[in-house]
Enzyme design. Structure first.
Site, PDB file in Angstrom:
ATOM      1  N   LYS A 114       0.866  37.169  59.395  1.00  0.00           N
ATOM      2  CA  LYS A 114      -0.556  37.120  59.747  1.00  0.00           C
ATOM      3  C   LYS A 114      -0.804  38.214  60.780  1.00  0.00           C
ATOM      4  O   LYS A 114      -0.543  38.037  61.968  1.00  0.00           O
ATOM      5  CB  LYS A 114      -0.840  35.711  60.243  1.00  0.00           C
ATOM      6  CG  LYS A 114      -2.045  35.330  61.016  1.00  0.00           C
ATOM      7  CD  LYS A 114      -3.383  35.867  60.699  1.00  0.00           C
ATOM      8  CE  LYS A 114      -4.255  35.721  61.919  1.00  0.00           C
ATOM      9  NZ  LYS A 114      -4.739  36.981  62.436  1.00  0.00           N
ATOM     10  N   GLU A 189       7.132  36.567  72.015  1.00  0.00           N
ATOM     11  CA  GLU A 189       7.244  37.835  72.751  1.00  0.00           C
ATOM     12  C   GLU A 189       5.859  38.048  73.358  1.00  0.00           C
ATOM     13  O   GLU A 189       4.893  38.296  72.640  1.00  0.00           O
ATOM     14  CB  GLU A 189       7.618  38.925  71.750  1.00  0.00           C
ATOM     15  CG  GLU A 189       8.376  40.062  72.382  1.00  0.00           C
ATOM     16  CD  GLU A 189       7.450  41.054  73.016  1.00  0.00           C
ATOM     17  OE1 GLU A 189       7.231  40.939  74.251  1.00  0.00           O
ATOM     18  OE2 GLU A 189       6.936  41.928  72.321  1.00  0.00           O
TER      19      GLU A 189
HETATM   20  C1  UN1 Z   1       7.844  49.527  73.418  1.00  0.00           C
HETATM   21  O1  UN1 Z   1       7.018  49.859  74.244  1.00  0.00           O
HETATM   22  O2  UN1 Z   1       9.004  49.850  73.533  1.00  0.00           O
HETATM   23  O3  UN1 Z   1       3.627  44.532  71.787  1.00  0.00           O
HETATM   24  C2  UN1 Z   1       7.457  48.713  72.240  1.00  0.00           C
HETATM   25  C3  UN1 Z   1       4.308  45.372  72.337  1.00  0.00           C
HETATM   26  C4  UN1 Z   1       5.814  45.326  72.132  1.00  0.00           C
HETATM   27  C5  UN1 Z   1       6.342  46.603  71.606  1.00  0.00           C
HETATM   28  C6  UN1 Z   1       6.607  47.573  72.675  1.00  0.00           C
HETATM   29  N1  UN1 Z   1       6.126  44.230  71.271  1.00  0.00           N
HETATM   30  O4  UN1 Z   1       3.793  46.233  73.016  1.00  0.00           O
END
Ligand code: UN1
Length: 427
Positions: A114, A189
């Site tokens: 999604k 995350e």
């Molecule tokens: C990075 O800056 O190395 O949403 C990648 C984000 C992270 C990815 C960052 N999941 O900004």
């Protein structure tokens, strides 16, 4: 599919992405806004994940362990979790769908993806190319629409065995609550309030270049973006003057124009949200050095532009030192020692990425231990994840899981422990 066939499909997928890099980059910039050079880099970055996981696909191993008992063996196998749901943000509309989907497929799962409702097109393209590469129908499914409706439906669906989300800490708490109730696995995350620490012995030009990219690259819209600079008072003015000059030199505009360094924010709502933080900073008594305004005149009136913004004399208790802004906005916090720098760096609820500029060996090793952060960089920006390295944060930046690399495949697998006894036959 057999591991070797999965590997071949993923490698073909990587090749297709590279064949289409220019079309995909154009679509990415048109939809999301980042400059074309960044879009191209994101496609190549996503393709490099496909390539890496394509190689890794052949190496799904288990363990065989001797038992303390005679005539007994223990076998540990990895099995798919089942159906996994991926919810991805609008800041990396190609790279994050790729980095969530790949380990899930590699571990043998089916995926329902999604993408963010501001940027669904790249996820759809990703799925088209994967089917062209030979993935059987139904293994990767993309659903598009608003998070409040579809996200909740996906997260609470009894047929979904696992959720993997990249998004804000607020959304993460909501998703975790639903998953917690149903005992559904979820990997989160989330946000960051990432600091760069610039110590007395730092290479100032390198630090300025890294902070400028970390704070204003992708228009500051990264979970790993630099949003605080903790600078030693001895070099505070030299550093600050150079950072302000770097911010003022950036060309801001339409990402389709190759001369542009920094594109718009993803939508006008985000301009308003970032501007509110400028007002908060001023009310809190921090000093605005540059930026602090939306850009509305001429061509800018067609978009969602905000000037790169630098505040100084920020103290750790201010909201602009604690809350994620997610825009081209950086707060400078002066400190008097390394110890104070660590204390200030750790004084947020987040713990995703921290960077330290020093050439001192003892400070380097102390910082590795003392900084509360899932990612630590030395003499480099707070951004720049690498495929083989575990990626994720501590505290409110996540819930203890790690993405990318072989760790990610484990996250999408169930472990089965099998005890095999073969005693001598009873008389
Ligand atoms: C990075 O800056 O190395 O949403 C990648 C984000 C992270 C990815 C960052 N999941 O900004």
């Amino acid at each position: 599919m057999l591991a070797k066939d999965r590997a071949r499909t993923l490698r073909r997928w990587a090749d297709l992405m590279i064949d289409h890099v220019d079309d995909l980059a154009l679509l990415l910039t048109s939809e999301q806004g980042k400059p074309l050079a960044e879009s191209r880099a994101e496609i190549v970055y996503a393709a490099s994940f496909l390539e890496w996981f394509g190689e890794e696909a052949k190496r799904v191993y288990g363990d065989t362990i001797p038992s303390p008992w005679p005539d007994k063996r223990i076998v540990v196998t990895k099995e798919p979790v089942g159906v996994t749901g991926g919810i991805t943000p609008w800041n990396f509309p190609m790279a994050i769908p790729a980095w969530k989907t790949l380990p899930a497929l590699l571990a043998g799962n089916a995926v329902i993806l999604k993408p963010a409702s501001d940027t669904p097109l790249l996820a759809l393209k990703l799925a088209n190319l994967l089917h062209e590469a030979g993935l059987p129908g139904g293994v990767l499914n993309v659903i598009t629409g608003p998070g409040v409706v579809l996200g909740d439906a996906l997260v609470s669906h009894k047929g979904v065995n696992m959720i993997s989300l990249t998004g804000s800490t607020e959304v993460g708490r909501h998703v975790a609550e639903i998953c917690g109730r149903d005992l559904r696995r979820c990997t989160l995350e989330l946000g960051g309030k990432n600091a760069v620490i610039v110590l007395e012995d730092a290479d100032l030009d390198l630090a300025v270049e890294s902070v400028s990219w970390g704070a204003f690259g992708t228009t500051g819209q990264r979970c790993t973006a630099t949003s605080r600079v903790i600078v030693h008072k001895a070099i505070q003015h030299a550093f600050t003057d150079r950072l302000v000059a770097a911010a003022e030199k950036l060309q801001i505009g339409n990402g389709l124009d190759e001369k542009v360094d920094m594109g718009p924010l993803v939508n006008r709502g985000r301009v308003h949200a970032v501007h509110q933080y400028t007002q908060v900073g001023q009310q809190e008594g921090a000093k605005l050095l540059t930026g602090g305004t939306p850009l509305n005149n001429g061509d800018y009136s067609q978009g969602a532009f905000y000037k790169p913004t630098v505040f100084t004399d920020v103290s750790p208790d201010m909201r602009i030192a604690r809350e994620e802004v997610f825009g081209p906005f950086v707060s400078i916090l002066p400190v008097a020692s390394y110890e104070e720098a660590v204390q200030v760096a750790n004084a947020t609820e987040y713990g995703l990425s921290t960077s330290i500029f020093t050439n001192d060996l003892r400070t380097t090793f102390r910082a590795m231990r003392e900084i509360e952060s899932g990612l630590i960089y030395f003499n480099a920006p707070t951004t720049g994840a690498e495929i083989h390295m575990p990626f994720g944060g501590v505290k409110a930046s996540g819930n203890g899981h790690r993405e990318l690399g072989t760790h990610a495949v484990e996250e999408f697998s169930e472990t089965k422990s099998i005890f095999v006894s073969y005693p001598p036959k009873h008389k």
